[in-house]
Design a protein around this motif. Structure first.
Motif, PDB file in Angstrom:
ATOM      1  N   GLY A   1       0.832  -1.203   0.000  1.00  0.00           N
ATOM      2  CA  GLY A   1       0.000   0.000   0.000  1.00  0.00           C
ATOM      3  C   GLY A   1       0.857   1.240   0.000  1.00  0.00           C
ATOM      4  N   VAL A   2       0.210   2.383  -0.222  1.00  0.00           N
ATOM      5  CA  VAL A   2       0.913   3.666  -0.242  1.00  0.00           C
ATOM      6  C   VAL A   2       1.590   3.907   1.104  1.00  0.00           C
ATOM      7  N   ILE A   3       2.791   4.466   1.075  1.00  0.00           N
ATOM      8  CA  ILE A   3       3.577   4.690   2.293  1.00  0.00           C
ATOM      9  C   ILE A   3       3.300   6.104   2.802  1.00  0.00           C
ATOM     10  N   PHE A   4       2.957   6.203   4.098  1.00  0.00           N
ATOM     11  CA  PHE A   4       2.560   7.484   4.673  1.00  0.00           C
ATOM     12  C   PHE A   4       3.649   8.137   5.526  1.00  0.00           C
ATOM     13  N   ASP A   5       4.532   7.352   6.108  1.00  0.00           N
ATOM     14  CA  ASP A   5       5.563   7.957   6.948  1.00  0.00           C
ATOM     15  C   ASP A   5       6.762   7.019   7.052  1.00  0.00           C
ATOM     16  N   ILE A   6       7.931   7.632   7.250  1.00  0.00           N
ATOM     17  CA  ILE A   6       9.191   6.883   7.316  1.00  0.00           C
ATOM     18  C   ILE A   6      10.074   7.524   8.378  1.00  0.00           C
ATOM     19  N   LYS A   7      10.845   6.689   9.085  1.00  0.00           N
ATOM     20  CA  LYS A   7      11.892   7.178   9.985  1.00  0.00           C
ATOM     21  C   LYS A   7      13.155   6.371   9.737  1.00  0.00           C
ATOM     22  N   LEU A   8      14.304   7.055   9.930  1.00  0.00           N
ATOM     23  CA  LEU A   8      15.605   6.440   9.652  1.00  0.00           C
ATOM     24  C   LEU A   8      16.494   6.473  10.880  1.00  0.00           C
ATOM     25  N   THR A   9      17.257   5.394  11.075  1.00  0.00           N
ATOM     26  CA  THR A   9      18.394   5.383  11.989  1.00  0.00           C
ATOM     27  C   THR A   9      19.606   4.910  11.189  1.00  0.00           C
TER      28      THR A   9
END
Length: 947
Positions: A184-192
């Motif tokens: 599905g469509v991606i709404f949010d991302i976080k990176l480390t």
């Protein structure tokens, strides 16, 4: 800001605003900043600052004493002083594209990610672009993030084709790595440094190995789209929120769900942030909730199993000190001795006489046990002494029920065959004496499940297995009462009532249909004054219990037993037990939850230390979805929404009332404090607004098409006599006026979606009487009802339709005397207002954006024609509502979120931006104590303007 012409009257100023919380942030001094549309509010100092002119804030980024504010294409910088005072240092600037994410690269440089997967580098002093980089993969993105790693800007874009794309804008425009796994469509991302976290339309959180692109954990837990993900920097945790109103805390290492909280209601949680063991969420219901996780310590469940010498257990009960009492099939009663780590015999099978069958109840210090012969045993839970009481009536005891009362008396009721009820009182010397005998009305499953007395001790209220409630007298001289004073059968459906308690002169019933009802004892009868569902999707609620200032709900959800804190929506205990159709008992002593149940035929015990999160809620609760209508009554605002509920808003708090079984479309209020709400399934309800309180009392429940009255507070399943057409029709608009006929308190007009119009009379005994009906071929959008001639009782019923037509009905002696009509708009009419006087006038506004002022002409002392006088296209899109302010000023609102004040030529005098998206209604009041004039706009939230 409100703008007006030179020399015009004073402008409207913004009053209370209650809209969705679109962004939250925690500053360096641990102040919480929340965004309500175009405003920022410091929850610590209560300062309110308007940041954008016509744009809602969508994201906040903190850097020391500065706050980067983004929303749509707008960007601004707000400075925060040492005393937490907010001030705008860089005014709103419109960028070339929609802003998805941003990051402070330094105090002077800001990077922003656009919705077409490009990155711009901005000068923080001017907010102008100094460099633009377009990714080679040019596509639309709905989510993403920017981070600075060792001076290098790293971007991860969440694309509409379900892939996170990693690239480094200032080094190269090529995609470094693509991650495949979402559907599905991606709404949010976080990176480390070594992991990537993404949430999607597919309702999952995926934790990736950032270097290899492999999926480490695919986590399921949300039941709707997941909108936001944030990292808990102080521990190996991650928080997700979504449209299902759940805030879930996960372990990054194991993927385990550590905690699940439901802090908001409605269309979801819009924003979340974390810092220093604090989680802050902002919801569609206009509230901000803070959770302190410092006391949170996950403790595993301890599970124990016991088999008792091939003698199957019949029931289990927790005593004081978390001691488990068990009765076996042989009749033997045992208690678990923690010192011996084993069960010891309290009562042998020969002593008990309860072989094969028994029932019990706990009076809090004394356990009452009854058997098939009518014998009753009293067991002291401290000393484990027991004594017997012989009932005057022999025969099987179907149930023993503890009576909840405000005094120190220990009362219980035994129920035997043919519905005989005996009320007993237990003394301190462990004896019991019968007080009264009652007879339960005939029904299937004729036994009790709960009982209580009222606060004065005059009445006894009992609930039976069939969901009925019965009222009996206590202070009567006769020892036997043959029938109840009053009964409500099937109040909680067929599964029974699980709890009866008293609260502030009201009887509170909890049932296995998932509902809670408040009943008032009035003239030896029971009147239902309130009904609500504590938690959607739950049907077996066992009890509501106060513990440490919190309300704990004990309930079964499928195969699970759960304990949930209602104030925060946090489930503190959950166990798979197979459901509630077996013997079980639960105890919460403030630190541990003890749960015991019987299965296969073993005794299974679950013990767990639980610590509810400390939480704080900011703001008054609002509807979790669109508000369709609102009314003023003195200083009280009542709103109705798509969530089937009413909310009464006072100056300092709001009171939600669960009322209709479908959406509420329209409200009106009479001068005597009668409120009428109408909506889906042809439903019309009457409420009394008490003069000294903010709560509403339901006095009548009526279905318009089938002309049927529903007993107040009953289940929707009671509506057996409705015609099927009721389910297809909606009451689109309702209006009321004072009646000139002494037979009625007031008159009510209803316009329906199928084109039918009904005129009803409301009587003093809370009944609706149909006076007349009228039909025309288009859906009714608005109705207006007024008395044009009090001497003759002539009424004017004005209605508008989706065809752009306004029709007037002159009504006299309960019949239509004459009618007239005129098509004013090329499409549907959304707003209609009427002003009588020497020259009667009508205002309309429609989907075409036009505002039309028309006159009503009279002949033979009755209105018989409508003539347009002035027309103006005011709004850029559909007009929603229009009202008379006075004879020379009119006010309108449209779906373009503009509010206009017009003169008699329909020329704009004032114009201002409304912070409520998708407006639905506009109401005015000239009778509030805090303003000469109050204007309220409602839609996806509400906003008040005062003069």
């Amino acid at each position: 800001m409100v703008q007006g012409k030179s020399g015009s009257p004073p402008a409207l100023t913004v009053g209370r605003t209650s809209v969705a919380v679109t962004a939250v942030a925690i500053t360096e001094d641990n102040s919480v900043i929340a965004a309500y549309s175009s405003y920022l509010v410091n929850l610590k100092t209560k300062q309110r600052l308007k940041v954008f002119q016509h744009q809602a804030v969508h994201a906040l980024y903190v850097s020391k004493s500065s706050l980067l504010v983004c929303g749509g294409r707008s960007i601004s910088i707000v400075d925060i002083s040492r005393d937490s005072e907010m001030s705008i240092s860089s005014a709103e600037r419109r960028l070339k594209d929609w802003i998805i994410s941003a990051v402070w690269m330094s105090e002077k440089i800001i990077a922003v990610l656009y919705s077409y997967n490009s990155v711009a580098i901005l000068d923080s002093s001017t907010l102008t672009s100094v460099q633009d980089v377009q990714c080679d993969s040019c596509c639309i993105i709905y989510g993403g993030c920017l981070v600075v790693e060792e001076g290098v800007l790293v971007c991860c874009s969440g694309t509409v084709f379900n892939k996170p794309l990693l690239w480094k804008p200032l080094l190269q425009s090529k995609v470094v790595m693509s991650y495949e796994g979402h559907s599905g469509v991606i709404f949010d991302i976080k990176l480390t440094k070594d992991k990537l976290y993404s949430v999607s339309d597919d309702r999952t959180l995926i934790i990736w190995n950032r270097l290899s692109g492999e999926i480490e954990h695919r986590l399921y837990g949300h039941t709707a789209r997941v909108l936001k993900v944030v990292l808990m920097s102080w521990c190996e945790g991650v928080v997700t929120v979504g449209e299902d109103n759940q805030c879930i805390i996960w372990s990054c290492e194991t993927g385990e769900k550590l905690s699940c909280i439901t802090p908001h209601s409605g269309n979801g949680i819009r924003s979340v942030c974390c810092k220093n063991n604090l989680v802050v969420t902002g919801g569609w219901d206009s509230t901000v909730v803070e959770y302190s996780l410092s006391s949170r310590n996950q403790h595993p469940q301890q599970n124990f199993e016991y088999s008792l010498d091939k003698d199957p257990p019949k029931w289990v009960s927790w005593l004081n000190g978390a001691r488990l009492l068990v009765q076996l099939s042989s009749g033997e009663v045992r208690v678990y001795d923690s010192a011996l780590s084993d069960f010891k015999v309290v009562m042998s099978s020969a002593e008990s006489g309860f072989k094969g069958y028994s029932t019990y109840c706990d009076l809090g210090g004394v356990v009452i046990v009854g058997g098939i012969t009518g014998r009753i045993c009293l067991l002291d839970s401290e000393s484990l002494r027991f004594s017997y009481v012989n009932s005057d009536r022999e025969g099987k005891i179907f149930s023993l029920t503890a009576v909840s009362c405000n005094s120190d008396r220990k009362l219980f009721i035994s129920c035997q065959d043919t519905g005989n009820l005996v009320l007993w009182e237990v003394s301190e010397c462990l004896t019991a004496k019968p007080l009264k005998t009652y007879v339960l009305p005939k029904c299937r499953n004729r036994w009790l499940t709960s009982a209580c007395t009222n606060e004065t001790g005059e009445f006894l209220v009992v609930g039976d297995r069939r969901g009925g409630v019965h009222l009996y007298p206590l202070k009567v001289t006769s020892p036997e009462v043959k029938s109840p004073l009053f009964s409500i059968c099937g109040l909680h459906g067929e599964n029974g009532i699980s709890q009866l308690t008293t609260q502030q002169n009201l009887v509170v019933t909890v049932g296995r249909d998932g509902n809670v009802r408040h009943l008032k004892i009035e003239k030896e009868s029971l009147v239902i004054v309130k009904k609500y569902k504590p938690m959607s999707g739950v049907y077996w609620v066992e009890k509501l219990k106060q513990k440490g200032g919190l309300t704990l709900m004990h309930y079964f959800h499928g195969q699970q037993f759960k304990m949930t804190v209602l104030e925060s929506g946090e489930t503190i205990f959950c166990v798979e037990c197979g459901g509630g159709h077996r013997s079980w008992d639960a105890l919460f002593d403030g630190s541990f939850v003890h749960f015991a149940y019987i299965k296969n035929p073993q005794i299974k015990v679950v013990k767990q230390r639980v610590t509810p999160n400390l939480f704080k809620r900011h703001g008054s609760l609002n509807h979790g979805s669109e508000i369709n209508s609102a009314v003023y009554y003195r200083d009280l605002i009542v709103t109705a929404g798509e969530d089937c509920s009413l909310i009464a808003h006072s100056q300092d708090h709001s009171l939600p009332i669960s009322s209709h079984i479908s959406s509420i479309r329209s409200l009106c209020v009479s001068d005597c404090g009668l409120l009428f709400s109408a909506g889906g399934r042809g439903s019309l309800k009457a409420w009394q607004i008490p003069p000294d309180r903010t709560d509403l009392e339901l006095v009548s429940d009526y279905t318009v098409v089938s002309n049927t009255h529903i007993p107040v507070g009953y289940n929707s399943s009671y509506r057996f006599d409705q015609r099927n057409s009721d389910n297809d029709q909606r009451v689109m608009s309702v209006d009321c006026c004072k009646s000139t006929d002494s037979q009625f308190v007031c008159l009510v007009a209803c316009g329906l979606s199928n084109g039918e119009v009904y005129l009803l009379g409301y009587t003093s005994d809370s009944r609706f009487i149909r006076i007349l009906s009228h039909y025309q071929h288009n859906c009714i959008t608005r109705v207006k009802l007024t008395v044009t001639c009090p001497e003759t009782g002539t009424l004017l019923l004005l209605l508008s339709t989706t065809f752009g037509m306004v029709q007037g009905l002159n009504i006299q002696e309960s019949a239509i005397d004459s009618k007239f009509s005129c098509r004013l708009h090329s499409s549907g009419i959304n707003g209609l207002d009427l002003r009588l006087g020497p020259s009667a006038e009508v205002l309309t506004i429609g989907d075409d954006g036009d505002v039309i002022r028309s006159s009503l002409s009279a002949s033979d002392s009755r209105l018989d024609s409508i003539t347009p006088l002035a027309r103006r296209t005011t709004h850029f899109s559909a007009g929603i509502a229009v009202r008379f302010l006075n004879t020379d000023r009119f006010i309108t609102v449209g779906s373009d979120q503009r509010l206009y004040v017009l003169d008699r030529d329909l020329q704009p005098v004032y114009c201002c931006y409304v912070d409520v998206p998708d407006p639905h209604d506009l109401v005015i009041s000239k009778s509030t104590s805090y303003a000469d004039l109050a204007v309220l706009v409602c839609g996806k939230g509400l906003q008040e303007f005062i003069m």
